[in-house]
Design a protein around this motif. Structure first.
Motif, PDB file in Angstrom:
ATOM      1  N   ASN A  70      79.128 -17.142 -58.551  1.00 27.04           N
ATOM      2  CA  ASN A  70      79.739 -15.923 -59.084  1.00 27.04           C
ATOM      3  C   ASN A  70      81.153 -16.206 -59.566  1.00 27.04           C
ATOM      4  OD1 ASN A  70      79.861 -13.241 -59.715  1.00 27.04           O
ATOM      5  ND2 ASN A  70      80.254 -12.539 -57.660  1.00 27.04           N
ATOM      6  N   ALA A  96      81.908  -6.688 -67.556  1.00 25.99           N
ATOM      7  CA  ALA A  96      81.666  -5.270 -67.329  1.00 25.99           C
ATOM      8  C   ALA A  96      82.234  -4.931 -65.956  1.00 25.99           C
ATOM      9  CB  ALA A  96      80.175  -4.993 -67.364  1.00 25.99           C
ATOM     10  N   PRO A  97      82.800  -3.740 -65.811  1.00 23.57           N
ATOM     11  CA  PRO A  97      83.407  -3.419 -64.517  1.00 23.57           C
ATOM     12  C   PRO A  97      82.391  -3.381 -63.387  1.00 23.57           C
ATOM     13  CG  PRO A  97      83.419  -1.505 -65.986  1.00 23.57           C
ATOM     14  CD  PRO A  97      82.921  -2.668 -66.789  1.00 23.57           C
ATOM     15  N   THR A  98      82.703  -4.062 -62.307  1.00 19.35           N
ATOM     16  CA  THR A  98      81.861  -4.027 -61.108  1.00 19.35           C
ATOM     17  C   THR A  98      82.764  -3.723 -59.924  1.00 19.35           C
ATOM     18  OG1 THR A  98      82.115  -6.391 -60.723  1.00 19.35           O
ATOM     19  CG2 THR A  98      80.248  -5.729 -62.072  1.00 19.35           C
ATOM     20  N   ALA A 147      78.557 -10.568 -50.829  1.00 19.02           N
ATOM     21  CA  ALA A 147      78.681  -9.866 -52.103  1.00 19.02           C
ATOM     22  C   ALA A 147      77.644  -8.765 -52.210  1.00 19.02           C
ATOM     23  CB  ALA A 147      78.525 -10.861 -53.250  1.00 19.02           C
ATOM     24  N   SER A 148      77.876  -7.653 -51.544  1.00 19.62           N
ATOM     25  CA  SER A 148      76.952  -6.519 -51.621  1.00 19.62           C
ATOM     26  C   SER A 148      77.788  -5.253 -51.768  1.00 19.62           C
ATOM     27  CB  SER A 148      76.136  -6.447 -50.334  1.00 19.62           C
ATOM     28  OG  SER A 148      76.982  -6.070 -49.262  1.00 19.62           O
ATOM     29  N   PRO A 149      77.156  -4.149 -52.192  1.00 22.70           N
ATOM     30  CA  PRO A 149      77.933  -2.899 -52.323  1.00 22.70           C
ATOM     31  C   PRO A 149      78.603  -2.492 -51.009  1.00 22.70           C
ATOM     32  CG  PRO A 149      75.790  -2.687 -53.391  1.00 22.70           C
ATOM     33  CD  PRO A 149      75.772  -3.992 -52.655  1.00 22.70           C
TER      34      PRO A 149
END
Lengths: 274, 338
Positions: free
Chosen positions: A157, A195-197, A252-254
């Motif tokens: 990533n 893109a915004p994350t 790396a998760s919400p």
């Protein structure tokens, strides 16, 4: 005699004038030029001195012992008493702070700060998005994934892990192969490059509760020292209580947002030595 | 005297071969006239490129020194892994995705099927550390390289440093990969004005391709480098693709639109390598598209799933796709194992 007394008076006044000039000069000198500031990151767990391997209890009532506590702080800016802001050149201030087995925490030093009285200290937890998408040649020192930054970089990533906390807890599920009950929190994500994350970079602004300032003076003077308390258990409480039993591994998760919202308040300025 | 004559002949041959070499003299990174501006401006030196080339083909990058970049990215297949649906890495472990072709890299806005890597320099950390690929730590690769005198010498020549560092390693890799430009297929010659480069069927295929495929496979690189769900799978997706990077629900099942350059020699196809032939790819788009909540709107136009194409149309498109093969690129001695 008269001549002598006149001479004495003259000399004395001359001396006084010279002295006052030199005092003025010295005063000017103090607030010109540049000096340094030291920042100590003192690690705690629930208000106690953090010791790796020792057991503490989080807000969910679970016992936790830590084997690793490591994080990036960067992008410092310092606010003077008059409200003016000095932004430390970005490349001078990427710091990777790590709890060491010998209990010695990180103290970092920022040089070339314009002399003055500083009342507020701002930085971010993590690595800014620009640096996170920079070419390899700009990833040196603590940002070098093959060097000091090893283990703090997600190759798939191309982003940095901002805060890494690992250890063991009886509340964590049993790894039948290793025979251990480990928890792993690797929190990163800089907001995406195209893109915004999710953005887990957090801004911190600290000032002394009693209004003390850090008196940065030119390099002849001793650098003022900020003593910060950084409590690792704050990662597990705050806006969101985190349970090791429910979420033993967060990367790396919400869900990582919940830990980031907690670590935003992890830093406290306890006092300033001048 | 005979010895002298022999020496003279030898010198003559050598000087001739030197002359031939001169036509292959170092020209640096050349941007084809009909290509858009590259996304990455990489400064390439001859020695930096040669160092990157040596590293690309050196299995020292893997944990047990058995696998090099070139093991899975084979020049004859435009630096893809021909014949393998998913790539096999160290200990013959299988990956979950098909090894993409390493070509025209500086025109990519992101790298890998999910676009997780944002800068060309950072590409090689990923396969080195992936446990299904090279399963080595980046730190250890740099340590191993530092133990080798030839590498220390080469890094000093290129970067002026006494030791091998992560940043310079990555920069050398970028220099090699940036040079892998393929722009000399028959299609290119047609675009550059040679009307005879394509025959009638290929031209018909080109027109059909532009009507039916070019909304995603845009321009001379045949890609808009966006992330789309091409209907290969329906929910639940085994591989979330772009979602793993963006964490946005609507990105589940999306993968990067690949460039189609050299597509005829980079089988198998799709992110999971599940389609073995171009015929099966075209059949998928015509007949096999699976509906799901993130299916690309281009594959669901006017309530019709997929891209309507007759068998003849598909054949013509495949004929056109074959014109994207660059024979010079796959045989270019500059890019082969040194």
């Amino acid at each position: 005699m008269k001549f002598n007394s006149f001479s004495f008076l003259f000399s004395a006044s001359l001396f006084a004038i010279v002295m006052s000039f030199s005092a003025c000069h010295e005063h000017d000198d103090e607030l010109t030029g540049t000096g340094s500031l030291e920042i100590e990151f003192d690690h705690l767990a629930g208000g106690q001195t953090l010791e790796l391997g020792k057991s503490y209890t989080n807000a969910a009532g679970e016992a936790m012992s830590f084997s690793e506590f490591k994080y990036y702080v960067s992008n410092f800016s310092l606010v003077k008493s008059d409200g003016s802001v000095f932004t430390v050149p970005k490349d001078d201030c990427y710091f990777l702070i790590s709890e060491k087995a010998d209990g010695k925490n990180g103290t970092v030093k920022i040089d070339n700060i314009p002399a003055g009285d500083y009342k507020e200290f701002r930085f971010i937890i993590g690595v800014d998005s620009l640096k996170s998408v920079s070419p390899a040649a700009e990833r040196t020192g603590v940002l070098d994934p093959a060097g000091e930054g090893a283990g703090m970089y997600w190759a798939w990533n191309s982003g940095y892990i901002f805060v890494k906390v690992e250890g063991e807890s009886p509340a964590a599920p049993l790894d039948s192969v290793a025979g251990t009950r480990r928890f792993r929190y690797h929190i990163g994500l800089f907001g995406g490059f195209s893109a915004p994350t999710l953005n887990n970079i957090k801004s911190v602004s600290l000032s002394d509760a009693h209004g003390d300032v850090a008196k940065v003076r030119n390099s002849d003077h001793h650098a003022p020292h900020l003593h910060l308390y950084v409590d690792v258990l704050e990662m597990f409480t705050g806006p969101n209580n985190i349970s090791v039993a429910t979420n033993p591994t967060v990367m790396a998760s919400p869900f990582s947002k919940n830990l980031a919202d907690n670590y935003q308040d992890m830093f406290v300025l306890d006092h300033i030595h001048n | 005297m005979r010895h002298l004559l022999g020496l003279f002949i030898l010198i003559t041959i050598l000087s001739f071969s030197c002359t031939t070499e001169d036509t292959n003299a170092w020209r640096g990174l050349e941007i084809p006239a009909h290509f858009p501006d590259p996304v990455f401006q990489v400064i390439v030196s001859e020695k930096g490129f040669e160092l990157g080339r040596k590293l690309f083909y050196d299995p020292i990058l893997s944990r047990d020194n058995t696998i090099s970049c070139g093991s899975c990215h084979i020049q004859g297949s435009a630096f893809s892994h021909h014949g393998h649906d998913v790539s096999h890495g160290i200990d013959d472990r299988l990956g979950s995705r098909n090894a993409p072709a390493v070509q025209n890299m500086i025109w990519n806005s992101s790298f890998f099927w999910d676009g997780g890597v944002s800068h060309i320099d950072l590409i090689s950390v990923s396969p080195i550390q992936n446990e299904l690929e090279m399963d080595e730590s980046f730190v250890n690769v740099i340590r191993k390289l530092n133990l080798k005198e030839d590498y220390r010498k080469l890094f000093k020549e290129v970067f002026g440093t006494d030791s091998v560092s992560g940043a310079y390693f990555l920069t050398a890799m970028s220099q090699f990969m940036s040079m892998l430009v393929t722009a000399d297929s028959r299609y290119d010659r047609y675009v550059l004005g040679d009307a005879t480069a394509l025959d009638a069927v290929e031209l018909e295929g080109k027109q059909l391709f532009e009507q039916k495929c070019a909304s995603c496979h845009v321009g001379v690189l045949q890609s808009d480098f966006s992330f789309r769900n091409n209907g290969l799978k329906s929910e639940p997706f085994r591989d979330g693709g772009r979602y793993h990077v963006s964490l946005i629900e609507s990105d589940k099942g999306k993968f990067k639109v690949p460039s189609l350059r050299n597509v005829a020699i980079t089988a198998p196809y799709m992110h999971d390598g599940s389609l073995r032939t171009l015929e099966s790819v075209l059949a998928h788009y015509a007949l096999g598209v699976q509906k799901s909540s993130t299916l690309d709107p281009e594959l669901e136009k006017n309530g019709v799933i997929g891209i309507p194409m007759s068998t003849e149309e598909r054949t013509a498109i495949i004929r056109f796709l074959h014109t994207l093969t660059d024979d010079k690129f796959i045989r270019d001695p500059r890019f082969s194992e040194p």
